[in-house]
Motif scaffolding. Structure first.
Motif, PDB file in Angstrom:
ATOM      1  N   HIS A  52       0.695  -1.254  -0.063  1.00 20.37           N
ATOM      2  CA  HIS A  52       0.095  -0.040  -0.025  1.00 20.37           C
ATOM      3  C   HIS A  52       0.751   1.188  -0.124  1.00 20.37           C
ATOM      4  CE1 HIS A  52      -3.883  -1.818   0.580  1.00 20.37           C
ATOM      5  NE2 HIS A  52      -3.113  -2.694   1.254  1.00 20.37           N
ATOM      6  N   ASN A  53       0.447   2.110  -0.874  1.00 19.33           N
ATOM      7  CA  ASN A  53       1.325   3.445  -0.774  1.00 19.33           C
ATOM      8  C   ASN A  53       1.046   4.263   0.338  1.00 19.33           C
ATOM      9  OD1 ASN A  53       2.489   2.790  -3.398  1.00 19.33           O
ATOM     10  ND2 ASN A  53       0.490   3.711  -4.402  1.00 19.33           N
ATOM     11  N   TYR A  54       1.737   5.193   1.055  1.00 15.62           N
ATOM     12  CA  TYR A  54       1.509   5.836   2.338  1.00 15.62           C
ATOM     13  C   TYR A  54       2.280   7.351   2.328  1.00 15.62           C
ATOM     14  CZ  TYR A  54       5.862   4.014   3.618  1.00 15.62           C
ATOM     15  OH  TYR A  54       7.221   3.622   3.631  1.00 15.62           O
ATOM     16  N   PRO A  60      -5.822   9.540   3.442  1.00 12.16           N
ATOM     17  CA  PRO A  60      -5.875   8.192   4.136  1.00 12.16           C
ATOM     18  C   PRO A  60      -4.934   7.450   3.206  1.00 12.16           C
ATOM     19  CG  PRO A  60      -8.193   9.226   4.042  1.00 12.16           C
ATOM     20  CD  PRO A  60      -6.944  10.374   3.046  1.00 12.16           C
ATOM     21  N   ILE A  61      -4.382   6.289   3.545  1.00  9.78           N
ATOM     22  CA  ILE A  61      -3.675   5.310   3.140  1.00  9.78           C
ATOM     23  C   ILE A  61      -4.463   4.579   2.167  1.00  9.78           C
ATOM     24  CG2 ILE A  61      -2.106   3.207   3.336  1.00  9.78           C
ATOM     25  CD1 ILE A  61      -1.252   4.424   5.815  1.00  9.78           C
ATOM     26  N   GLU A  63      -6.526   5.475   0.321  1.00  4.40           N
ATOM     27  CA  GLU A  63      -6.960   6.413  -0.912  1.00  4.40           C
ATOM     28  C   GLU A  63      -5.907   6.310  -1.781  1.00  4.40           C
ATOM     29  OE1 GLU A  63      -8.592  10.058   0.101  1.00  4.40           O
ATOM     30  OE2 GLU A  63     -10.459   9.261   0.776  1.00  4.40           O
ATOM     31  N   GLN A  64      -4.569   5.992  -1.671  1.00  2.80           N
ATOM     32  CA  GLN A  64      -3.444   6.354  -2.155  1.00  2.80           C
ATOM     33  C   GLN A  64      -2.812   5.064  -3.160  1.00  2.80           C
ATOM     34  OE1 GLN A  64      -0.135   8.115  -0.005  1.00  2.80           O
ATOM     35  NE2 GLN A  64      -1.660   8.271   1.846  1.00  2.80           N
ATOM     36  N   GLY A  65      -3.725   3.990  -3.180  1.00  5.67           N
ATOM     37  CA  GLY A  65      -3.493   2.974  -4.212  1.00  5.67           C
ATOM     38  C   GLY A  65      -2.386   2.209  -3.674  1.00  5.67           C
ATOM     39  N   VAL A  66      -1.877   1.158  -4.562  1.00 12.25           N
ATOM     40  CA  VAL A  66      -0.880   0.149  -4.254  1.00 12.25           C
ATOM     41  C   VAL A  66       0.203   0.164  -5.363  1.00 12.25           C
ATOM     42  CG1 VAL A  66      -2.619  -1.200  -3.387  1.00 12.25           C
ATOM     43  CG2 VAL A  66      -2.226  -1.741  -5.587  1.00 12.25           C
ATOM     44  N   SER A  67       1.434  -0.416  -4.888  1.00 10.87           N
ATOM     45  CA  SER A  67       2.332  -0.808  -6.066  1.00 10.87           C
ATOM     46  C   SER A  67       2.522  -1.964  -5.654  1.00 10.87           C
ATOM     47  CB  SER A  67       3.765   0.275  -5.616  1.00 10.87           C
ATOM     48  OG  SER A  67       4.248  -0.036  -4.236  1.00 10.87           O
ATOM     49  N   VAL A  68       3.075  -2.597  -6.954  1.00  9.57           N
ATOM     50  CA  VAL A  68       3.473  -4.026  -6.796  1.00  9.57           C
ATOM     51  C   VAL A  68       5.062  -4.291  -7.436  1.00  9.57           C
ATOM     52  CG1 VAL A  68       1.130  -5.083  -7.384  1.00  9.57           C
ATOM     53  CG2 VAL A  68       2.683  -4.556  -9.187  1.00  9.57           C
ATOM     54  N   ALA A  69       5.435  -5.226  -6.919  1.00  6.63           N
ATOM     55  CA  ALA A  69       7.024  -5.626  -7.472  1.00  6.63           C
ATOM     56  C   ALA A  69       7.034  -7.225  -6.914  1.00  6.63           C
ATOM     57  CB  ALA A  69       7.953  -4.954  -6.435  1.00  6.63           C
ATOM     58  N   PRO A  70       7.389  -7.920  -8.016  1.00  5.16           N
ATOM     59  CA  PRO A  70       7.441  -9.416  -8.141  1.00  5.16           C
ATOM     60  C   PRO A  70       8.191 -10.245  -7.125  1.00  5.16           C
ATOM     61  CG  PRO A  70       8.688  -8.561 -10.190  1.00  5.16           C
ATOM     62  CD  PRO A  70       8.049  -7.571  -9.434  1.00  5.16           C
ATOM     63  N   ILE A  71       7.746 -11.119  -6.764  1.00  8.14           N
ATOM     64  CA  ILE A  71       8.535 -11.889  -5.915  1.00  8.14           C
ATOM     65  C   ILE A  71       9.014 -13.119  -6.723  1.00  8.14           C
ATOM     66  CG2 ILE A  71       8.417 -13.606  -3.948  1.00  8.14           C
ATOM     67  CD1 ILE A  71       6.392 -11.533  -2.650  1.00  8.14           C
ATOM     68  N   VAL A  72      10.264 -13.640  -6.637  1.00  5.56           N
ATOM     69  CA  VAL A  72      10.731 -14.892  -7.267  1.00  5.56           C
ATOM     70  C   VAL A  72      11.283 -15.814  -6.319  1.00  5.56           C
ATOM     71  CG1 VAL A  72      12.370 -15.791  -9.078  1.00  5.56           C
ATOM     72  CG2 VAL A  72      11.123 -13.683  -9.265  1.00  5.56           C
ATOM     73  N   ILE A  73      10.732 -16.964  -6.322  1.00  7.40           N
ATOM     74  CA  ILE A  73      11.286 -18.183  -5.262  1.00  7.40           C
ATOM     75  C   ILE A  73      11.982 -19.039  -6.271  1.00  7.40           C
ATOM     76  CG2 ILE A  73      11.065 -19.857  -3.677  1.00  7.40           C
ATOM     77  CD1 ILE A  73       8.572 -18.058  -2.529  1.00  7.40           C
ATOM     78  N   GLU A  74      13.157 -19.217  -6.381  1.00 11.29           N
ATOM     79  CA  GLU A  74      13.847 -19.888  -7.385  1.00 11.29           C
ATOM     80  C   GLU A  74      13.806 -21.577  -7.015  1.00 11.29           C
ATOM     81  OE1 GLU A  74      17.939 -18.293  -8.276  1.00 11.29           O
ATOM     82  OE2 GLU A  74      16.975 -16.642  -9.503  1.00 11.29           O
ATOM     83  N   ASP A  75      14.098 -22.350  -7.857  1.00  9.05           N
ATOM     84  CA  ASP A  75      14.054 -23.801  -7.758  1.00  9.05           C
ATOM     85  C   ASP A  75      14.764 -24.277  -6.367  1.00  9.05           C
ATOM     86  OD1 ASP A  75      12.983 -23.956 -10.208  1.00  9.05           O
ATOM     87  OD2 ASP A  75      14.895 -24.638 -11.296  1.00  9.05           O
ATOM     88  N   ASP A  76      13.880 -25.337  -5.761  1.00  8.01           N
ATOM     89  CA  ASP A  76      14.478 -26.311  -4.551  1.00  8.01           C
ATOM     90  C   ASP A  76      14.652 -25.528  -3.441  1.00  8.01           C
ATOM     91  OD1 ASP A  76      14.951 -28.353  -6.598  1.00  8.01           O
ATOM     92  OD2 ASP A  76      16.999 -27.432  -7.010  1.00  8.01           O
ATOM     93  N   CYS A  77      13.990 -24.600  -3.004  1.00  4.78           N
ATOM     94  CA  CYS A  77      13.852 -23.863  -1.727  1.00  4.78           C
ATOM     95  C   CYS A  77      12.882 -24.546  -0.888  1.00  4.78           C
ATOM     96  CB  CYS A  77      13.498 -22.421  -1.989  1.00  4.78           C
ATOM     97  SG  CYS A  77      14.930 -21.294  -3.179  1.00  4.78           S
TER      98      CYS A  77
END
Length: 135
Positions: A52-54, A60-61, A63-77
């Motif tokens: 959440h943007n703040y 108010p928080i 009302e400020q929208g959101v941001s996204v950033a990808p998560i990567v979990i590589e093989d064999d974790c």
């Protein structure tokens, strides 16, 4: 990395899960996230590519929208129970994330991490063919 995977869109971003990966009970997985092959996600993990943007203190928080950033979990974790993985993090191949860890920064491959915030305590040394403490 992933050649064949299952994709689900949860409204925020895609959730991509590789072959032979196991997802435990009670997990909250909010995309965009890519989970590699042969990954174990234990129970009650939160992995969210959403924030959440703040920054505007005059609004108010919610009302400020959101941001996204990808998560990567590589093989064999292996991600331990009750862990949290935040937006924008990459967890390298064959990492172990201890139960309850809060991962806020990317983790190099072949690492063991613990704590809040998560920190690397061991890494695999290929020249010695063993796991070596880093602290």
């Amino acid at each position: 990395m992933i050649e064949d995977f299952t994709t689900v869109n949860n409204g925020v971003g895609e959730v991509r899960i590789g072959n032979n990966s196991l997802i435990g009970l009670g997990n909250v997985i909010i995309g965009p996230i890519t989970v590699g092959n042969n990954v174990i996600l234990a129970q009650n993990i939160v992995a969210s590519g959403l924030n959440h943007n703040y920054t505007d203190t005059r609004r108010p928080i919610h009302e400020q929208g959101v941001s996204v950033a990808p998560i990567v979990i590589e093989d064999d974790c292996w991600i331990g129970a009750n862990s949290v993985i935040t937006a924008g993090v990459t967890i390298g191949k064959h990492c172990v994330i201890a139960a309850g860890a809060v991962v806020t920064k990317s983790i190099p491959p072949y690492s063991v991490v613990v704590g809040n915030p998560a920190r690397v305590i061991k890494q695999y040394d290929g020249s010695r063919n063993e796991w070596v403490k880093t602290i």
